[in-house]
Design an enzyme around this catalytic site. Sequence first.
Site, mmCIF file in Angstrom:
data_model
loop_
_atom_site.group_PDB
_atom_site.id
_atom_site.type_symbol
_atom_site.label_atom_id
_atom_site.label_comp_id
_atom_site.label_asym_id
_atom_site.label_seq_id
_atom_site.Cartn_x
_atom_site.Cartn_y
_atom_site.Cartn_z
ATOM 1 N N TRP A 1 50.156 -16.250 -84.292
ATOM 2 C CA TRP A 1 48.731 -15.980 -84.089
ATOM 3 C C TRP A 1 48.033 -15.834 -85.436
ATOM 4 O O TRP A 1 48.665 -15.591 -86.449
ATOM 5 C CB TRP A 1 48.494 -14.768 -83.208
ATOM 6 C CG TRP A 1 49.002 -13.439 -83.696
ATOM 7 C CD1 TRP A 1 50.261 -12.933 -83.533
ATOM 8 C CD2 TRP A 1 48.256 -12.424 -84.380
ATOM 9 N NE1 TRP A 1 50.343 -11.677 -84.088
ATOM 10 C CE2 TRP A 1 49.138 -11.339 -84.610
ATOM 11 C CE3 TRP A 1 46.933 -12.326 -84.811
ATOM 12 C CZ2 TRP A 1 48.736 -10.162 -85.258
ATOM 13 C CZ3 TRP A 1 46.530 -11.162 -85.461
ATOM 14 C CH2 TRP A 1 47.415 -10.105 -85.671
ATOM 15 N N ASP B 1 47.555 -18.547 -73.970
ATOM 16 C CA ASP B 1 48.054 -17.223 -74.327
ATOM 17 C C ASP B 1 46.978 -16.164 -74.120
ATOM 18 O O ASP B 1 45.836 -16.328 -74.558
ATOM 19 C CB ASP B 1 48.489 -17.226 -75.797
ATOM 20 C CG ASP B 1 49.047 -15.885 -76.230
ATOM 21 O OD1 ASP B 1 50.267 -15.691 -76.085
ATOM 22 O OD2 ASP B 1 48.266 -15.027 -76.695
ATOM 23 N N PRO C 1 46.499 -18.218 -87.401
ATOM 24 C CA PRO C 1 46.786 -19.185 -88.470
ATOM 25 C C PRO C 1 45.615 -19.380 -89.426
ATOM 26 O O PRO C 1 45.805 -19.853 -90.549
ATOM 27 C CB PRO C 1 47.104 -20.475 -87.712
ATOM 28 C CG PRO C 1 46.387 -20.332 -86.406
ATOM 29 C CD PRO C 1 46.494 -18.863 -86.078
ATOM 30 N N LEU C 2 44.408 -18.996 -88.997
ATOM 31 C CA LEU C 2 43.231 -19.084 -89.871
ATOM 32 C C LEU C 2 42.936 -17.753 -90.561
ATOM 33 O O LEU C 2 41.877 -17.605 -91.191
ATOM 34 C CB LEU C 2 41.990 -19.506 -89.072
ATOM 35 C CG LEU C 2 42.048 -20.848 -88.348
ATOM 36 C CD1 LEU C 2 40.718 -21.122 -87.654
ATOM 37 C CD2 LEU C 2 42.392 -21.963 -89.291
ATOM 38 N N TYR D 1 43.573 -7.473 -73.669
ATOM 39 C CA TYR D 1 42.435 -8.194 -74.236
ATOM 40 C C TYR D 1 41.186 -7.947 -73.394
ATOM 41 O O TYR D 1 41.177 -8.198 -72.184
ATOM 42 C CB TYR D 1 42.712 -9.697 -74.314
ATOM 43 C CG TYR D 1 43.809 -10.104 -75.259
ATOM 44 C CD1 TYR D 1 44.365 -9.223 -76.182
ATOM 45 C CD2 TYR D 1 44.307 -11.405 -75.237
ATOM 46 C CE1 TYR D 1 45.372 -9.615 -77.038
ATOM 47 C CE2 TYR D 1 45.319 -11.810 -76.111
ATOM 48 C CZ TYR D 1 45.854 -10.903 -76.994
ATOM 49 O OH TYR D 1 46.852 -11.297 -77.848
#
Length: 330
Positions: A204, A49, A206-207, A54
């Site tokens: 996006w 992804d 997940p942490l 970016y």
Amino acid sequence: MEFRRLGQSGLVISEIAYGNWITHGAQIDEEAAHACVRAALDAGITTFDTADVYSETRAETVLGKALAGQRREGLVLATKVCHPVGPGPNDRGLSRKHVVEGCEGSLRRLGTDYVDLYYAHRYDPDVPLEETMLAFADLVRSGKVLYIGVSEWTAEQISRAAGLARELRVPLVASQPQYSMLWRVIESQVVPACEREGLGQVVWSPLAQGILSGKYLPGAAAPAGSRASADAGKGFVDMLVGHWMNDEGALRAVQELGPVAADLGLTMSQLAVAWVLQNPSVSAAITGASRPEQVKENAAASGVRLEPAVLDRIDEILSAYIVRDPARTG
């Protein structure tokens, strides 16, 4: 590595996707980026992804070079369009002009003839949704895009887009929202809407941008080189992690997850990634990395099953700090 279908589509993606926001073209050099991509491939990750915005388009170029020579049919490559990538008034948004030209630019930078999944990176209130969806449909019919998705759209916006996608007979199959143990704003509205419309969640952060890894300690400065360190940029901290970084109670609560993870033979990062994958609406979790060891660690969360008692314990620990307001979508 285990695999899941993306929503109700026929596309199969790896449970762990490799994302290169912040890292490629900015936080790490190109050699390190290539090493991380090789580690992802070695771990069985097939889904990658990125986005045009970016690192000011550099991330797409780096990823394209890192994947050069790989069997294209064995990869699921996703990118996005909407945010500004140039100085002009048409270098942003979801107009037909920018969607079509944005796709051409992404294909060129990625070194591929098509992308498997093309996202509208945000909703554009200044462009008729019909114009945007027709542009995406034409890209699908041209073979340059196989499936389409949206990122950080509300339930109402998703339902409207899904209706147009049916009329245009194009596969709108994915939603890419932020989702973690701490950030659950999609659960009450976005997830039910996507389930009705057949979209899978490719989530996006997940942490929670590293908060759930346990590396940020209450009362201590952020570790050097971390995403929340001074050299990563104060604006980044304020935007995404300031909500918890400035709350020592939240950081103490996160530390209580350490024993929960240890009892399961997991790291705190693996526990966090495994947690989002327990949601049956989630097709994949996007994880980034600055070192190959992080890629390997995150990939090991694939296939982990958490018992209801573990999920209840996590909720108990974090309850005071969980964000659930659906108005925070976007």
